[in-house]
Motif scaffolding. Sequence first.
Motif, PDB file in Angstrom:
ATOM      1  N   ASP A 275      40.091  40.330  40.304  1.00 43.81           N
ATOM      2  CA  ASP A 275      39.099  41.320  39.877  1.00 43.81           C
ATOM      3  C   ASP A 275      39.706  42.437  39.042  1.00 43.81           C
ATOM      4  O   ASP A 275      39.074  42.926  38.094  1.00 43.81           O
ATOM      5  CB  ASP A 275      38.389  41.919  41.096  1.00 43.81           C
ATOM      6  CG  ASP A 275      37.613  40.869  41.881  1.00 43.81           C
ATOM      7  OD1 ASP A 275      36.944  40.044  41.244  1.00 43.81           O
ATOM      8  OD2 ASP A 275      37.695  40.870  43.118  1.00 43.81           O
TER       9      ASP A 275
ATOM     10  N   ARG B  98      32.352  40.289  43.559  1.00 40.00           N
ATOM     11  CA  ARG B  98      33.667  39.839  43.142  1.00 40.00           C
ATOM     12  C   ARG B  98      33.513  38.915  41.948  1.00 40.00           C
ATOM     13  O   ARG B  98      32.403  38.525  41.567  1.00 40.00           O
ATOM     14  CB  ARG B  98      34.403  39.157  44.296  1.00 40.00           C
ATOM     15  CG  ARG B  98      34.788  40.127  45.406  1.00 40.00           C
ATOM     16  CD  ARG B  98      35.988  39.671  46.189  1.00 40.00           C
ATOM     17  NE  ARG B  98      37.153  39.508  45.315  1.00 40.00           N
ATOM     18  CZ  ARG B  98      38.358  39.124  45.760  1.00 40.00           C
ATOM     19  NH1 ARG B  98      38.546  38.887  47.058  1.00 40.00           N
ATOM     20  NH2 ARG B  98      39.375  38.992  44.922  1.00 40.00           N
TER      21      ARG B  98
ATOM     22  N   GLU C 122      42.308  44.302  48.576  1.00 42.54           N
ATOM     23  CA  GLU C 122      40.843  44.377  48.488  1.00 42.54           C
ATOM     24  C   GLU C 122      40.310  45.642  49.139  1.00 42.54           C
ATOM     25  O   GLU C 122      39.311  46.212  48.684  1.00 42.54           O
ATOM     26  CB  GLU C 122      40.184  43.156  49.124  1.00 42.54           C
ATOM     27  CG  GLU C 122      38.676  43.218  48.943  1.00 42.54           C
ATOM     28  CD  GLU C 122      37.930  41.977  49.388  1.00 42.54           C
ATOM     29  OE1 GLU C 122      36.683  42.002  49.310  1.00 42.54           O
ATOM     30  OE2 GLU C 122      38.569  41.003  49.807  1.00 42.54           O
TER      31      GLU C 122
END
Length: 407
Positions: free
Chosen positions: A105, A134, A97
């Motif tokens: 994602d 997200r 992330e």
Amino acid sequence: MVGHDLPAPSPRAVELREAMTRFMREQVLPAEAQYLAHRAAAGPGDHTVPPVVERLKRQARAEGLWNLFLPAESGLTQLEYAPIAELSGWSLDLAPEAINCQAPDTGNMELLHLLGTAEQQREWLEPLLAGEIRSAFAMTEPEVASSDATNIATRIERDGDTYVVNGRKWWTSGAMDPRCAVFILMGKTDPSAAIHRQQTMVLIPRDTPGVTVVRDYPVLGHHDQHGHAEVRFDDVRIPAGNVVGEEGGGFAAAQARLGPGRIHHCMRALGAAERALALLVRRAKDRVAFGAPLADQGVVRQQIAESRLEIEQARLLCHRASRVIDADGNKAARDLVAMAKVAVPRAATRVIDRAIQVHGGAGVTDVTPLAAMYAWHRAMRLFDGPDEVHLNSIAKAELRQDPALPA
């Protein structure tokens, strides 16, 4: 299919890999304690975002380590991205992330990049690429064997200029994150059509009436921050313009989405295996039993050697699949990706298991990251298609071949 030789990475790819190594060592790994402390204090039922995540995202973006998974954004080939993705696998909770390369994602962004309309890209792809929101991917269902995507029972029915969605999904990764703004859902629009033309993918904003996030599911007892949720869709009404691609094109869209997603999971799994082996080696050197370091024990040396062999073999397969994707596309690499999807998680879980064993009781607690690592990579043998499905497709491909040697 291309040969086995792998081209040298570009100077930019080498530079990014070196920057990622520094970022992992100097920023991500030292931040793990802060991340875990926040999660522990909040409790497993809390899915708020630890503040350290946003700090790392800002740092990564400033260093150019951002959206590297998508060739159109990064300019990297899949083969050049592979070592960077592997490094992110050292810290699966934080690193993917931090560089905006986290599942689900990435798969959703790839799908919107490939098939999204200009309006869909403006509304959803751009904020996803910016790391502002997200998303979640709703495909798997509890009532049917979702290893066969044609089983999907969720209905998407046309009603004038809208569609109405009814169904129940689970393992909807990303749905528990408070930043989750949109679902990409796969359901059936025409059960009477040819079997691979019955499914359609649609965009469902998270706040649409009728969307109910029921609960989060742990992975072998471990609750991820972004969650893996059960979600109900009860008479959820969306505009007809929320179809991703075309009506009836959902199965093909799923294959396009899952191909890169599978190999990216494999890349990260190699990083987890490398970290587990590093922990194993450190423990073997530091721990004394029966008057000598564990590293002096022949059985422990064998475990170290077997782990290195398996990692290197799995990496070569993963990189070869990446090379074929770059040269000939996802379809040409399908069998190699299937092989990697079976071989890499198997290798990773074996290496992690050996590290757990050498750590003794510490290996199965949260004193080390090994237990959580094992849980995720064991689950990897199920998501994006279980081993058995991939093995079947590998066997069918082999049976179609004309053997070079006479029978």
